[in-house]
Design an enzyme around this catalytic site. Structure first.
Site, mmCIF file in Angstrom:
data_model
loop_
_atom_site.group_PDB
_atom_site.id
_atom_site.type_symbol
_atom_site.label_atom_id
_atom_site.label_comp_id
_atom_site.label_asym_id
_atom_site.label_seq_id
_atom_site.Cartn_x
_atom_site.Cartn_y
_atom_site.Cartn_z
ATOM 1 N N ASP A 192 1.898 6.094 -1.481
ATOM 2 C CA ASP A 192 1.366 5.614 -2.753
ATOM 3 C C ASP A 192 0.237 6.533 -3.223
ATOM 4 O OD1 ASP A 192 3.106 3.550 -2.531
ATOM 5 O OD2 ASP A 192 1.620 2.131 -1.763
HETATM 6 N N1 URA Z 1 2.963 1.226 2.715
HETATM 7 C C1 URA Z 1 2.314 1.111 1.540
HETATM 8 O O1 URA Z 1 2.067 0.004 1.059
HETATM 9 N N2 URA Z 1 1.946 2.247 0.917
HETATM 10 C C2 URA Z 1 2.164 3.494 1.415
HETATM 11 O O2 URA Z 1 1.793 4.482 0.802
HETATM 12 C C3 URA Z 1 2.836 3.582 2.640
HETATM 13 C C4 URA Z 1 3.226 2.445 3.282
#
Ligand code: URA
Length: 275
Positions: free
Chosen positions: A80
């Protein structure tokens, strides 16, 4: 030189498997693929192109010489925008596919902090599998077994590490939401056999070493977290059953359950039943 003969033309044909190429006395090894370890900083998207105007992508962090000399680099999987940490970039599509395949069960460990305390009951539920909600509020899926280790829950929130072998959309965020909690920071520490190099500051990168490349290319097929035999995906297994199955304490949070000193807030939060 090519096979000891000075190569005077830039377009001298070379057979990588049989010819020996040297530059100033040093043998040059031909590598068909490139693997880059990047420490993804906060605020950078892990897409290959900037779809939202003004958003820097992980590829923007690599020098143009690298992307020109080693074309086709792309991020292997996604983090993310606000998740930091280990990101692998490669131009080996087959290997990336293998690493991301759900059947391969590649472990990924993240360090997290959450807004509220996590009880032993929360940890057991996260490890056994929680129902993730979709945008309409319905149940999207149930997460597979994972491992959660609390490193601090003495303040208002909690901190720990979680190891997953799947990669659903916003998985850790949604897992914490399923326990009425909220991620406040998330950083990936490992990806399969790779460990984030502590010498890499956020935004910095390096090529993988030969040992790291070999470890990736020879990743075993065997899943590291087999699903319990004969158990339906959406059944929450009790910790006792898991420990019996694995023949060992299932996770480090058993420390929390057995030691009042380690996590007094959890003890209070979880009540005597969980201890
Ligand atoms: N889980 C999440 O919520 N975000 C990420 O970037 C990776 C795993």
């Amino acid at each position: 030189t090519v096979n000891g003969v000075p190569a005077r033309r830039g377009d001298c044909p070379v057979e990588p498997d049989t010819d020996t190429v040297a530059f100033r006395g040093e043998t040059v090894v031909y590598r068909p693929y490139t693997y880059v370890m990047l420490h993804k900083p906060d605020g950078v998207v892990s897409a290959t192109e900037d779809r939202l105007a003004g958003e820097p992508t992980v590829l923007d962090l690599l020098p143009p010489e690298l992307t020109r000399l080693r074309p086709g680099l792309f991020p292997c999987g996604r983090l993310d925008k606000h998740t930091t940490g280990l990101m692998l970039l490669t131009n080996n599509g087959k290997l990336a596919h293998r690493l991301l395949s759900p059947a391969r069960h590649v472990d990924k460990t993240y360090a997290f902090t959450v807004k509220f305390p996590l009880s032993a009951e929360d940890v057991a539920a996260l490890e056994s599998g929680v129902s993730l909600r979709n945008a309409d509020g319905g149940t999207d899926c149930v997460t597979a077994l994972c491992r959660v280790e609390l490193t601090d829950c003495t303040g208002r929130g909690a901190a720990g590490r979680i190891t997953l072998h799947e990669g659903k959309y916003h998985q850790i965020k949604r897992m914490m939401e399923a326990r009425h909690n909220q991620i406040t920071s998330l950083a990936r520490l490992t990806f399969g056999p790779l460990v984030l190099d502590s010498a890499l500051a956020p935004g910095a990168w390096r090529l993988l070493t030969d040992a790291e490349t070999a470890a990736l290319e020879h990743l075993p097929m065997r899943p590291t977290f087999p699903r319990l035999p004969g158990i339906r995906k959406n059944i929450n297994k009790s910790l006792f059953e898991k420990e019996k199955h694995y023949g060992r304490p299932f996770s480090d949070h058993t420390l929390v359950r057995s030691s009042a000193q380690i996590c007094p807030p959890c003890r209070r939060h979880a009540g005597n039943r969980a201890l």
